[in-house]
Design an enzyme around this catalytic site. Structure first.
Site, PDB file in Angstrom:
ATOM      1  N   GLU A 221      37.502  50.009  13.405  1.00  0.00           N
ATOM      2  CA  GLU A 221      36.458  49.125  12.874  1.00  0.00           C
ATOM      3  C   GLU A 221      36.859  47.681  13.121  1.00  0.00           C
ATOM      4  O   GLU A 221      38.012  47.342  12.841  1.00  0.00           O
ATOM      5  CB  GLU A 221      36.249  49.377  11.377  1.00  0.00           C
ATOM      6  CG  GLU A 221      35.659  50.755  11.122  1.00  0.00           C
ATOM      7  CD  GLU A 221      35.440  51.079   9.650  1.00  0.00           C
ATOM      8  OE1 GLU A 221      35.574  50.185   8.804  1.00  0.00           O
ATOM      9  OE2 GLU A 221      35.130  52.246   9.356  1.00  0.00           O
TER      10      GLU A 221
ATOM     11  N   GLY B 112      34.044  64.912  -4.993  1.00  0.00           N
ATOM     12  CA  GLY B 112      34.434  63.879  -5.957  1.00  0.00           C
ATOM     13  C   GLY B 112      33.177  63.178  -6.448  1.00  0.00           C
ATOM     14  O   GLY B 112      32.077  63.733  -6.376  1.00  0.00           O
TER      15      GLY B 112
ATOM     16  N   ARG C 288      35.463  57.827   5.448  1.00  0.00           N
ATOM     17  CA  ARG C 288      36.425  56.982   6.154  1.00  0.00           C
ATOM     18  C   ARG C 288      36.443  57.353   7.619  1.00  0.00           C
ATOM     19  O   ARG C 288      36.294  58.534   7.979  1.00  0.00           O
ATOM     20  CB  ARG C 288      37.851  57.199   5.623  1.00  0.00           C
ATOM     21  CG  ARG C 288      38.261  56.331   4.502  1.00  0.00           C
ATOM     22  CD  ARG C 288      38.335  54.846   4.896  1.00  0.00           C
ATOM     23  NE  ARG C 288      38.780  54.024   3.787  1.00  0.00           N
ATOM     24  CZ  ARG C 288      37.970  53.477   2.876  1.00  0.00           C
ATOM     25  NH1 ARG C 288      36.669  53.649   2.936  1.00  0.00           N
ATOM     26  NH2 ARG C 288      38.460  52.727   1.904  1.00  0.00           N
TER      27      ARG C 288
ATOM     28  N   HIS D 116      30.138  50.073   7.973  1.00  0.00           N
ATOM     29  CA  HIS D 116      30.955  50.250   6.752  1.00  0.00           C
ATOM     30  C   HIS D 116      30.347  49.474   5.577  1.00  0.00           C
ATOM     31  O   HIS D 116      30.976  48.570   5.021  1.00  0.00           O
ATOM     32  CB  HIS D 116      32.416  49.841   7.001  1.00  0.00           C
ATOM     33  CG  HIS D 116      33.362  50.460   5.996  1.00  0.00           C
ATOM     34  ND1 HIS D 116      34.657  50.851   6.300  1.00  0.00           N
ATOM     35  CD2 HIS D 116      33.192  50.791   4.694  1.00  0.00           C
ATOM     36  CE1 HIS D 116      35.239  51.353   5.227  1.00  0.00           C
ATOM     37  NE2 HIS D 116      34.353  51.325   4.230  1.00  0.00           N
TER      38      HIS D 116
ATOM     39  N   THR E 292      30.195  58.776   5.535  1.00  0.00           N
ATOM     40  CA  THR E 292      30.297  57.490   4.826  1.00  0.00           C
ATOM     41  C   THR E 292      31.645  57.406   4.112  1.00  0.00           C
ATOM     42  O   THR E 292      31.835  56.549   3.250  1.00  0.00           O
ATOM     43  CB  THR E 292      29.169  57.331   3.777  1.00  0.00           C
ATOM     44  OG1 THR E 292      29.192  58.473   2.911  1.00  0.00           O
ATOM     45  CG2 THR E 292      27.803  57.189   4.415  1.00  0.00           C
TER      46      THR E 292
HETATM   47  C1  DGY Z   1      35.967  51.709  -0.572  1.00  0.00           C
HETATM   48  O1  DGY Z   1      35.943  51.037  -1.599  1.00  0.00           O
HETATM   49  O2  DGY Z   1      36.935  52.403  -0.261  1.00  0.00           O
HETATM   50  C2  DGY Z   1      34.754  51.720   0.280  1.00  0.00           C
HETATM   51  O3  DGY Z   1      34.991  52.197   1.556  1.00  0.00           O
HETATM   52  C3  DGY Z   1      34.116  50.349   0.354  1.00  0.00           C
HETATM   53  O4  DGY Z   1      32.782  50.578   0.740  1.00  0.00           O
END
Ligand code: DGY
Length: 327
Positions: free
Chosen positions: A267, A159, A238, A286, A236
């Site tokens: 988290e 994406g 989820r 995060h 980075t």
């Molecule tokens: C989101 O917007 O989903 C991101 O995880 C925020 O950093």
């Protein structure tokens, strides 16, 4: 006619909220911690709309009690904290903030990749704690890491953010492989391959898929062990996509050289996490989209979504646009 009531679950700056003043009755949560589920429930039950964060769990049962709620606008691109199916059943549009945080998140993914490859946090700690003084000042095998240039980067999920990471990989002189869950026609900066090939050949694997019921623990024991020996895993996207127990084991036995982790199953990361004892994990809390400019843009989009609904228009950034077809 009375104004629509909009509840905001975080103290967003006044200038960001200004487009809402005068067109709705605005209430802003002033607490310094995320709202608890009962607080969330009692605060939004009289609301026509809510602007929320990814820490606000908007569950099916919370939505079942809402008769009035007419929109949910999240200041995030990911919406896995919202039961979108339940919202859609109730014809409630759910808004998010696409298009503004991919590059910023890609910067962090690459920062974690470089930090893990060259052991930067470990080296920083070594200098700060005075250990350098009690050791040889330089030696041929001192803090050896892994090269990034010339290595193979595997991007899982092509994406916006995955593509931005692939582009950074190319700029660093890497061979870039890519895989996407759904078929992609125009893939830039990456050579499309099957997932097993990507895992077997990549020196670095960066995860950029959304967390859904289908991607929970997607990086399970089997997939982690099918990665190339000595590879580095970066997440980075989820938490919950990577099985952290299997990851910790793979790092401990040396199957993986390191990991860079911004997102976690729980988290904040719990003190009992097995990852915390490992020197070869680089952590961040995060913060993928955490730059002033990007957070401002995200907040503006969340407000723009709310303003549109109040003005009787469809949300410009809506994850369940089908709600408009059934109106
Ligand atoms: C989101 O917007 O989903 C991101 O995880 C925020 O950093």
């Amino acid at each position: 006619m009375s104004l629509k009531r909009v509840f905001v679950t975080y103290r967003l700056p006044e200038d960001i909220l200004r487009p809402l003043s005068g067109i709705c009755d605005l209430e802003v949560w002033t607490g310094t911690k995320p709202m608890t589920p009962p607080e969330l429930l009692s605060s939004i039950c009289d609301s026509d709309g809510i602007i929320c964060l990814l820490t606000d769990e908007i569950t099916r049962s919370l939505l079942e009690n809402q008769e009035k709620l007419n929109f949910i606008s999240s200041m995030s691109v990911g919406v896995d904290h919202i039961d979108v199916a339940a919202a859609t059943n109730r014809n409630i549009p759910v808004g998010n903030t696409p298009g503004v945080l991919a590059e910023t998140t890609a910067d962090l993914a690459f920062g974690l990749l470089l930090s893990a490859a060259r052991r930067i946090p470990e080296a920083d700690k070594f200098v700060r704690e005075g250990q350098w003084l009690s050791d040889m000042p330089w030696s041929p095998d001192f803090f050896l890491g892994k090269d990034v240039h010339g290595a193979t980067l595997g991007v899982v999920g092509l994406g916006e953010t995955g593509t931005a990471v692939a582009r950074r990989g190319k700029a660093f002189g890497m061979r870039v492989l890519g895989w996407n869950r759904t078929q992609k026609k125009d893939v830039e900066h990456a050579e499309l391959v099957q997932l097993d090939e990507l895992l077997a050949e990549s020196d670095y694997v960066s995860i950029h898929i959304a967390r859904t019921s289908e991607t929970l623990l997607f990086f399970n024991h089997e997939r982690i062990m099918s990665m190339k020996k000595g590879a580095i895993l970066i997440n980075t996207a989820r938490g919950g996509i990577v099985d952290e127990t299997s990851l910790a084991n793979a790092l401990k036995i040396g199957h993986l050289a390191a990991a860079g982790m911004d997102v976690f199953e729980a988290e904040p990361l719990l003190p009992e996490s097995k990852l915390l004892n490992l020197k070869n994990v680089v952590f961040s809390p995060h913060i993928g989209s955490a730059t002033s400019l990007t957070r401002k843009r995200m907040a503006e989009l969340a407000v723009e979504n709310a303003v549109a609904v109040i003005a009787g228009r469809p949300m410009p950034f809506c994850v369940n646009p089908e709600v408009y077809r059934s109106r």
